[in-house]
Design an enzyme around this catalytic site. Structure first.
Site, short mmCIF file in Angstrom:
data_model
loop_
_atom_site.label_atom_id
_atom_site.label_comp_id
_atom_site.label_asym_id
_atom_site.label_seq_id
_atom_site.Cartn_x
_atom_site.Cartn_y
_atom_site.Cartn_z
N LYS A 175 -41.60 15.72 19.44
CA LYS A 175 -40.41 15.11 20.01
C LYS A 175 -40.56 13.59 20.06
O LYS A 175 -41.66 13.06 20.26
CB LYS A 175 -40.19 15.65 21.43
CG LYS A 175 -40.00 17.15 21.47
CD LYS A 175 -40.07 17.69 22.88
CE LYS A 175 -41.45 17.56 23.48
NZ LYS A 175 -41.59 18.20 24.80
N THR A 225 -34.30 11.24 32.73
CA THR A 225 -34.86 12.08 31.67
C THR A 225 -35.92 13.04 32.22
O THR A 225 -36.75 13.53 31.48
CB THR A 225 -35.49 11.22 30.55
OG1 THR A 225 -36.46 10.36 31.15
CG2 THR A 225 -34.45 10.44 29.79
N GLY A 227 -37.55 16.27 33.01
CA GLY A 227 -37.36 17.65 32.54
C GLY A 227 -36.77 17.79 31.16
O GLY A 227 -36.41 18.90 30.76
N THR A 228 -36.70 16.71 30.40
CA THR A 228 -36.10 16.83 29.06
C THR A 228 -36.92 17.75 28.17
O THR A 228 -36.37 18.54 27.41
CB THR A 228 -35.96 15.45 28.38
OG1 THR A 228 -37.22 14.79 28.41
CG2 THR A 228 -34.90 14.61 29.05
N GLY A 229 -38.25 17.63 28.26
CA GLY A 229 -39.11 18.47 27.41
C GLY A 229 -39.00 19.94 27.77
O GLY A 229 -38.92 20.82 26.91
N CYS A 230 -38.98 20.22 29.09
CA CYS A 230 -38.84 21.61 29.55
C CYS A 230 -37.52 22.19 29.06
O CYS A 230 -37.46 23.31 28.54
CB CYS A 230 -38.86 21.67 31.08
SG CYS A 230 -40.32 20.95 31.83
N1 LIG Z 1 -33.29 8.66 25.94
C1 LIG Z 1 -33.05 9.77 25.23
N2 LIG Z 1 -31.89 9.93 24.58
C2 LIG Z 1 -31.64 11.05 23.86
N3 LIG Z 1 -32.51 12.06 23.72
C3 LIG Z 1 -33.71 11.95 24.33
C4 LIG Z 1 -34.04 10.81 25.13
N4 LIG Z 1 -35.30 10.99 25.63
C5 LIG Z 1 -35.71 12.18 25.18
N5 LIG Z 1 -34.77 12.77 24.40
C6 LIG Z 1 -34.86 14.08 23.78
O1 LIG Z 1 -35.32 14.96 24.77
C7 LIG Z 1 -36.23 15.91 24.21
C8 LIG Z 1 -37.57 15.78 24.91
O2 LIG Z 1 -38.23 14.65 24.38
P1 LIG Z 1 -39.45 13.90 25.05
O3 LIG Z 1 -40.23 13.27 23.96
O4 LIG Z 1 -38.93 13.00 26.13
O5 LIG Z 1 -40.21 15.12 25.67
P2 LIG Z 1 -41.19 15.18 26.89
O6 LIG Z 1 -42.06 13.99 26.91
O7 LIG Z 1 -41.85 16.49 26.85
O8 LIG Z 1 -40.24 15.08 28.13
P3 LIG Z 1 -40.65 14.26 29.45
O9 LIG Z 1 -40.79 12.83 29.03
O10 LIG Z 1 -39.46 14.50 30.31
O11 LIG Z 1 -41.93 14.86 29.93
C9 LIG Z 1 -36.30 15.61 22.71
O12 LIG Z 1 -35.40 16.44 22.02
C10 LIG Z 1 -35.86 14.15 22.64
O13 LIG Z 1 -35.25 13.87 21.40
C1 LIG Z 2 -43.65 21.95 37.03
C2 LIG Z 2 -43.44 20.96 35.94
N1 LIG Z 2 -43.52 21.34 34.66
C3 LIG Z 2 -43.35 20.45 33.66
C4 LIG Z 2 -43.08 19.13 33.94
C5 LIG Z 2 -42.91 18.14 32.82
O1 LIG Z 2 -41.58 18.07 32.57
P1 LIG Z 2 -40.88 17.56 31.25
O2 LIG Z 2 -41.92 17.30 30.23
O3 LIG Z 2 -39.90 18.56 30.81
O4 LIG Z 2 -40.21 16.37 31.78
C6 LIG Z 2 -42.97 18.75 35.28
N2 LIG Z 2 -42.69 17.46 35.62
N3 LIG Z 2 -43.17 19.67 36.26
#
Ligand SMILES: Nc1ncnc2c1ncn2[C@@H]1O[C@H](COP(=O)(O)OP(=O)(O)OP(=O)(O)O)[C@@H](O)[C@H]1O
Ligand SMILES: Cc1ncc(COP(=O)(O)O)c(N)n1
Length: 290
Positions: A175, A225, A227-230
């Site tokens: 990602k 942002t 929880g975007t990854g979850c």
């Molecule tokens: N600012 C943004 N605008 C649009 N899409 C985004 C943005 N930030 C993240 N994404 C999308 O959200 C999803 C998660 O990406 P990210 O790389 O942030 O994951 P993550 O690091 O696991 O999440 P987090 O940073 O919340 O732990 C991907 O599909 C990415 O393209």
């Molecule tokens: C319990 C729990 N699981 C996962 C994440 C990471 O979240 P994400 O990578 O989606 O922002 C988090 N902050 N807390």
């Protein structure tokens, strides 16, 4: 006919924006019946994680067995797994049930810096869980750890995706949310021409063991942002549960997270990294019409 069934094996986020709460909301929004095996309770809000209370590996295995033996699972995702014992227990149960629609989000560090996976558990993740993954969804820092290399260019990302696929994950999505944070170079079009700066575009790289695909969207300038990854990995699992193939599932997940981030200002919650609007995609598209 039963309803599509999704399981998340993940940590609880008391703030509701990430972890199993984000996963269950995403399943529900995509028309999938959601179940959970809790791996840890985190004390968390938009400002960060202030406590982590892990479950025993046995408690995690029993939860998986309870839902697997009765309700059944069409697809599952893993999130925060915390330690090697929990990883091994989860992997053993997934193998025993023969589940193949498995999405592994190799959660390691929360946005605020809290450790959600013990460092020594990375080897267990590579050895026991990645071989079971139909889809693995590391962010750039997680991909660096799993692949054992620095990622600065899209070429580096391709190499990292190949290395992670080498552990057995059939499709790897690296990602792009974190691109540019540590000097990764600007996104480039295939002709090599600069398409736009990383400020403007977010690119997720998909590798299916044969070729690469870049899924891009407008990078939304926002602090919301959490929880975007979850949410992204849960949306992939939900679409797999509903019968989609991997390609379609990943594309829908990208649309889902884009809508959720765009809709976040409507929530406007908390003083830190706010949650995304899990209902935004359904309001725009409608349930089950990815
Ligand atoms: N600012 C943004 N605008 C649009 N899409 C985004 C943005 N930030 C993240 N994404 C999308 O959200 C999803 C998660 O990406 P990210 O790389 O942030 O994951 P993550 O690091 O696991 O999440 P987090 O940073 O919340 O732990 C991907 O599909 C990415 O393209
Ligand atoms: C319990 C729990 N699981 C996962 C994440 C990471 O979240 P994400 O990578 O989606 O922002 C988090 N902050 N807390």
């Amino acid at each position: 006919m039963t309803a599509p069934r999704g399981l998340t094996i993940a940590g609880s986020d008391s703030g509701g924006g990430a972890g199993l709460q984000a996963d269950l909301k995403t399943f529900q929004e995509l028309g999938v019946f959601g179940m959970s095996a809790v791996t840890a309770v985190t004390v968390q809000n938009t400002l960060g994680v202030s406590g982590v209370y892990p479950m025993t590996a046995r408690a995690v295995a029993e939860q998986i067995d309870a839902v697997g033996s009765d309700i059944g699972v069409d697809a599952l995702k893993t999130g925060m797994l915390f330690d090697a014992e929990i990883i091994e227990a989860a992997a053993a149960r997934i193998s025993a049930f023969g589940w193949t629609n498995v999405v592994v989000d190799p959660v390691m560090i929360a946005k605020g810096g809290a450790e959600l996976l013990r460092w020594e558990a990375v080897e267990a993740m590579k050895r026991h869980l990645l071989p079971l993954a139909l889809v693995a969804t590391p962010n750039i820092p997680e991909a660096e750890v799993l692949a054992g290399m620095k990622i600065k260019t899209m070429e580096d990302r391709r190499e990292a995706a190949k290395r992670i696929a080498g552990y057995g994950a059939k499709t790897v999505v690296i990602k792009g949310g974190h691109a540019g944070e540590h000097g990764e170079e600007k996104a480039q079009s295939e002709s090599g021409e600069s398409r736009t700066s990383v400020q403007d575009l977010v690119v997720d790289l998909v590798y299916d063991g044969r070729g690469f695909e870049e899924l891009s969207g407008v990078r939304i300038p926002t602090r919301h942002t959490h929880g975007t990854g979850c949410t992204f990995s849960a949306a992939i699992a939900a679409r797999l549960a509903a019968g989609s193939n991997v390609r379609e599932a990943v594309r829908t997940a990208r649309d889902f997270i884009q809508a959720a981030i765009e809709g976040a200002p409507e929530l406007n919650l908390g003083g830190g990294h706010g949650p995304t609007a899990h209902w935004a995609y359904r309001r725009r598209i409608g349930v089950g019409q990815g």
